[in-house]
Design a protein around this motif. Sequence first.
Motif, PDB file in Angstrom:
ATOM      1  N   THR A 202       0.850  -1.185   0.000  1.00  0.00           N
ATOM      2  CA  THR A 202       0.000   0.000   0.000  1.00  0.00           C
ATOM      3  C   THR A 202       0.886   1.235   0.000  1.00  0.00           C
ATOM      4  O   THR A 202       2.120   1.136   0.098  1.00  0.00           O
ATOM      5  N   ASP A 203       0.280   2.400  -0.099  1.00  0.00           N
ATOM      6  CA  ASP A 203       1.056   3.639  -0.141  1.00  0.00           C
ATOM      7  C   ASP A 203       1.954   3.800   1.087  1.00  0.00           C
ATOM      8  O   ASP A 203       3.049   4.338   0.999  1.00  0.00           O
ATOM      9  N   GLY A 204       1.476   3.317   2.227  1.00  0.00           N
ATOM     10  CA  GLY A 204       2.270   3.454   3.442  1.00  0.00           C
ATOM     11  C   GLY A 204       3.332   2.402   3.606  1.00  0.00           C
ATOM     12  O   GLY A 204       4.123   2.452   4.551  1.00  0.00           O
ATOM     13  N   LEU A 205       3.378   1.420   2.705  1.00  0.00           N
ATOM     14  CA  LEU A 205       4.349   0.339   2.817  1.00  0.00           C
ATOM     15  C   LEU A 205       4.908   0.027   1.429  1.00  0.00           C
ATOM     16  O   LEU A 205       4.748  -1.045   0.883  1.00  0.00           O
ATOM     17  N   ARG A 206       5.579   1.017   0.851  1.00  0.00           N
ATOM     18  CA  ARG A 206       6.166   0.846  -0.476  1.00  0.00           C
ATOM     19  C   ARG A 206       7.545   0.198  -0.345  1.00  0.00           C
ATOM     20  O   ARG A 206       8.307   0.538   0.552  1.00  0.00           O
ATOM     21  N   PRO A 207       7.894  -0.709  -1.235  1.00  0.00           N
ATOM     22  CA  PRO A 207       9.240  -1.299  -1.191  1.00  0.00           C
ATOM     23  C   PRO A 207      10.276  -0.285  -1.644  1.00  0.00           C
ATOM     24  O   PRO A 207       9.990   0.608  -2.450  1.00  0.00           O
ATOM     25  N   ALA A 208      11.493  -0.429  -1.110  1.00  0.00           N
ATOM     26  CA  ALA A 208      12.562   0.500  -1.495  1.00  0.00           C
ATOM     27  C   ALA A 208      12.878   0.355  -2.977  1.00  0.00           C
ATOM     28  O   ALA A 208      13.095   1.337  -3.691  1.00  0.00           O
ATOM     29  N   THR A 209      12.918  -0.880  -3.441  1.00  0.00           N
ATOM     30  CA  THR A 209      13.139  -1.149  -4.864  1.00  0.00           C
ATOM     31  C   THR A 209      12.193  -2.262  -5.291  1.00  0.00           C
ATOM     32  O   THR A 209      11.828  -3.125  -4.482  1.00  0.00           O
ATOM     33  N   GLY A 261      -0.878  -1.857  -4.417  1.00  0.00           N
ATOM     34  CA  GLY A 261       0.104  -2.141  -5.452  1.00  0.00           C
ATOM     35  C   GLY A 261       0.491  -3.605  -5.438  1.00  0.00           C
ATOM     36  O   GLY A 261       0.460  -4.264  -4.394  1.00  0.00           O
ATOM     37  N   ALA A 262       0.840  -4.127  -6.609  1.00  0.00           N
ATOM     38  CA  ALA A 262       1.311  -5.501  -6.743  1.00  0.00           C
ATOM     39  C   ALA A 262       2.793  -5.466  -7.081  1.00  0.00           C
ATOM     40  O   ALA A 262       3.213  -4.747  -7.993  1.00  0.00           O
TER      41      ALA A 262
END
Length: 275
Positions: A202-209, A261-262
């Motif tokens: 989600t927007d609050g848990l985006r991966p660094a890459t 997001g996937a």
Amino acid sequence: MCPRGPVPHKLVGKLSVDTESGAFLGDTRIRLLEAIDRHGSISRAAKAVPLSYKAAWDAVDAMNNLADAPLVERSVGGRQGGGTALTAYGRQMIALYRAVEQEYQGAIDRLVERLGDADPGSVRQFQTLLRRMSMRTSARNQFVGTVVELRAGDVDVEVALRLDDANLLRARITRASVENLALTVGKSVHAFVKAPSVDIVTDGLRPATADNLWWGEVGAIHHGAVSAEVTLVLPGGRSVTALVSDARVAALGLAVGGRAGAVCSANAVILAVFD
């Protein structure tokens, strides 16, 4: 009671419209589309076919992913609980399929007439051969894209596929695989990604890459005993499905209609071509 005579064998044509990544339209999917058009509801359409509710949504997602434009539009939430409707393109595909199907069966009937009284065993063998020649895959996510970039590394190559105007897919394969598939910019390729290889963020848990990160709207959540299938509807009508734990669904606060997001590693993407 009179004994029954041998049951005559009729060669019946089952039309299947295929893409490079497998079956796109067939009798069951066409009947599903027709039922959606009649009922405006995926649950009622699934019962009419009949299919399970999940199988019906899986078929709709697959068709929308493989088509040049969405065949089915869905609305989520609201006082009426959302619904489904065919697009103009979807109705056009049904009309074309039914017209070709009629001509196809007519051609088979004319062929059988010319062959005369064929051996019933030969007919059965031919039908078995046709069934064996069809291919299915266990990969939940299937896409067709055009190669837009080949970025070579020391031992592997990153292949970028353009799925549509809004989405790219990146795969990482060996140089030998690139040569074996004869990949070049502009070539049409199909890609497979298993649902367990896809994560949801989600927007609050985006991966660094992330090799692949597609943002969309949660279209469906199917809960199991310990895990859940989460399907995101992407811009342009395509979808991607992930298999994640129920705990993760709860921690992310996922709900139908919400944004998510996937994420998928390029190493998890399998590419194939049918030349």
